[in-house]
Design a protein around this motif. Structure first.
Motif, PDB file in Angstrom:
ATOM      1  N   LEU A   2      26.249  49.240  49.676  1.00 41.28           N
ATOM      2  CA  LEU A   2      25.347  48.599  50.634  1.00 41.28           C
ATOM      3  C   LEU A   2      24.701  49.639  51.538  1.00 41.28           C
ATOM      4  O   LEU A   2      23.479  49.612  51.769  1.00 41.28           O
ATOM      5  N   PHE A  58      27.202  40.910  47.736  1.00 46.66           N
ATOM      6  CA  PHE A  58      26.134  40.064  48.250  1.00 46.66           C
ATOM      7  C   PHE A  58      26.634  39.171  49.389  1.00 46.66           C
ATOM      8  O   PHE A  58      25.918  38.947  50.370  1.00 46.66           O
ATOM      9  N   GLN A  59      27.854  38.671  49.264  1.00 52.49           N
ATOM     10  CA  GLN A  59      28.406  37.838  50.326  1.00 52.49           C
ATOM     11  C   GLN A  59      28.668  38.656  51.584  1.00 52.49           C
ATOM     12  O   GLN A  59      28.464  38.184  52.709  1.00 52.49           O
ATOM     13  N   ARG A  60      29.126  39.886  51.399  1.00 56.73           N
ATOM     14  CA  ARG A  60      29.352  40.781  52.532  1.00 56.73           C
ATOM     15  C   ARG A  60      28.036  41.072  53.260  1.00 56.73           C
ATOM     16  O   ARG A  60      27.961  41.007  54.487  1.00 56.73           O
ATOM     17  N   ALA A  61      26.993  41.382  52.510  1.00 56.45           N
ATOM     18  CA  ALA A  61      25.695  41.658  53.111  1.00 56.45           C
ATOM     19  C   ALA A  61      25.189  40.458  53.895  1.00 56.45           C
ATOM     20  O   ALA A  61      24.666  40.595  55.013  1.00 56.45           O
ATOM     21  N   ASP A  62      25.366  39.270  53.339  1.00 58.69           N
ATOM     22  CA  ASP A  62      24.931  38.054  54.016  1.00 58.69           C
ATOM     23  C   ASP A  62      25.736  37.824  55.287  1.00 58.69           C
ATOM     24  O   ASP A  62      25.186  37.478  56.338  1.00 58.69           O
ATOM     25  N   GLY A 107      21.781  40.670  54.408  1.00 59.34           N
ATOM     26  CA  GLY A 107      21.359  40.118  53.131  1.00 59.34           C
ATOM     27  C   GLY A 107      19.851  40.142  52.922  1.00 59.34           C
ATOM     28  O   GLY A 107      19.368  40.605  51.879  1.00 59.34           O
ATOM     29  N   TYR A 160      17.856  42.326  50.046  1.00 56.77           N
ATOM     30  CA  TYR A 160      16.935  41.725  49.073  1.00 56.77           C
ATOM     31  C   TYR A 160      15.591  42.428  49.092  1.00 56.77           C
ATOM     32  O   TYR A 160      15.045  42.776  48.033  1.00 56.77           O
ATOM     33  N   LEU A 173      20.444  36.466  47.161  1.00 59.32           N
ATOM     34  CA  LEU A 173      19.797  37.250  48.219  1.00 59.32           C
ATOM     35  C   LEU A 173      18.390  36.730  48.505  1.00 59.32           C
ATOM     36  O   LEU A 173      17.950  36.702  49.658  1.00 59.32           O
ATOM     37  N   THR A 177      18.675  33.792  50.669  1.00 63.24           N
ATOM     38  CA  THR A 177      19.044  34.248  52.016  1.00 63.24           C
ATOM     39  C   THR A 177      17.814  34.741  52.762  1.00 63.24           C
ATOM     40  O   THR A 177      17.598  34.412  53.935  1.00 63.24           O
ATOM     41  N   TYR A 178      17.000  35.535  52.064  1.00 61.44           N
ATOM     42  CA  TYR A 178      15.784  36.067  52.675  1.00 61.44           C
ATOM     43  C   TYR A 178      14.818  34.943  53.041  1.00 61.44           C
ATOM     44  O   TYR A 178      14.272  34.910  54.158  1.00 61.44           O
TER      45      TYR A 178
END
Length: 282
Positions: free
Chosen positions: A10, A40-44, A49, A53, A73, A76-77
């Motif tokens: 990340l 992806f869950q961590r970034a969100d 997130g 993306y 992602l 999320t964006y």
């Protein structure tokens, strides 16, 4: 400090530029199989997130990015973009109301960063609209707050902003600040004098100058004892330094840090930024 493989990817994925060297390192990081879902869950979860993306979307790379992850992602964006467009409409209305009333303002934090640093209203996750006004103008404000009168007095005495303001029919929350920090006595008049004009939410509005903005971000990084979004805060510093470039006045920064006795706070924040993202100029 132990950093997971997902966090390492990340951190690298969010760096610039996306050149051959960037791709080679990204491929190496994927050699031990990444847990893409965890990444992806961590970034969100930490508010990165949408940025991830935007960084990875459309990039021609050897990386085999899972379709389901990119779709996660993307959603999320898009959700964040929709929220921030809505907030931007309200911000435009609020800024025009301030202007019509002759009240000078400086836009702070997330709303200022989304367009002023990231140049994308969907990239930066934020919640409240944080607006700095001169303390003399606070008495002119009419607002609805969920706080009791006693709690509002507590905010005035122990904080640098009023109790959060809520619209009776909308979900937008506004915090009116008269200073940028409640622990140190910042010379806010000097910050006003160094503020600059920017186009945000369809309006001309003042924002902090680069040097004061970096100092503010460093002070804010762990100000509430909350570390969940600290990587996002560090990334804000990284991207702001990239935008500031040669406009960053390090002599002024050091003088201000010394003046307020916060060198032990701001320089570790800069060191953390360098350790994670290695921006030029630190």
């Amino acid at each position: 400090m132990n950093i997971s493989l997902e966090d390492l990817f990340l951190i690298h994925a969010l760096q610039h530029p996306l050149d051959d060297q960037w791709e080679q390192k990204a491929v190496r990081l994927c050699t031990p199989p990444l847990n893409w879902s965890r990444l992806f869950q961590r970034a969100d979860a930490i508010g990165l997130g949408p940025l991830l993306y935007r960084q990875l979307n459309g990039v021609k790379t050897q990386l085999e990015l899972p379709d389901h992850g990119m779709e996660f992602l993307r959603n999320t964006y898009l959700r964040n973009l929709a929220k921030n467009i809505y907030r931007g409409i309200e911000l435009n209305r609020i800024l025009k109301a301030f202007s019509d009333a002759g009240v000078a303002v400086i836009l702070l934090k997330g709303a200022a960063l989304a367009e002023g640093v990231y140049n994308d209203p969907g990239a930066r996750v934020y919640g409240d609209l944080d607006i700095l006004v001169e303390k003399a103008d606070l008495s002119r404000m009419n607002y609805t707050s969920s706080e009791t009168a006693g709690a509002q007095d507590h905010y005035r005495t122990h904080h640098h902003h009023l109790a959060p303001m809520v619209h009776p029919e909308k979900s937008v929350v506004v915090e009116l600040h008269w200073n940028v920090n409640n622990r140190i006595n910042v010379d806010i008049d000097a910050w006003w004098n160094r503020s600059v004009s920017a186009d945000i939410a369809g309006c001309r509005v003042r924002v902090l100058g680069w040097t004061d903005l970096i100092l503010h971000l460093c002070l804010h990084l762990f100000s509430g004892g909350e570390t969940r979004n600290s990587m996002r805060g560090v990334y804000d510093i990284y991207r702001t330094l990239q935008c500031a470039g040669a406009s960053m006045d390090w002599t002024l920064f050091d003088a201000e840090a010394h003046r307020y006795g916060v060198r032990d706070e701001v320089y570790p924040a800069l060191q953390m930024t360098r350790n994670l993202f290695d921006p030029g100029g630190i």
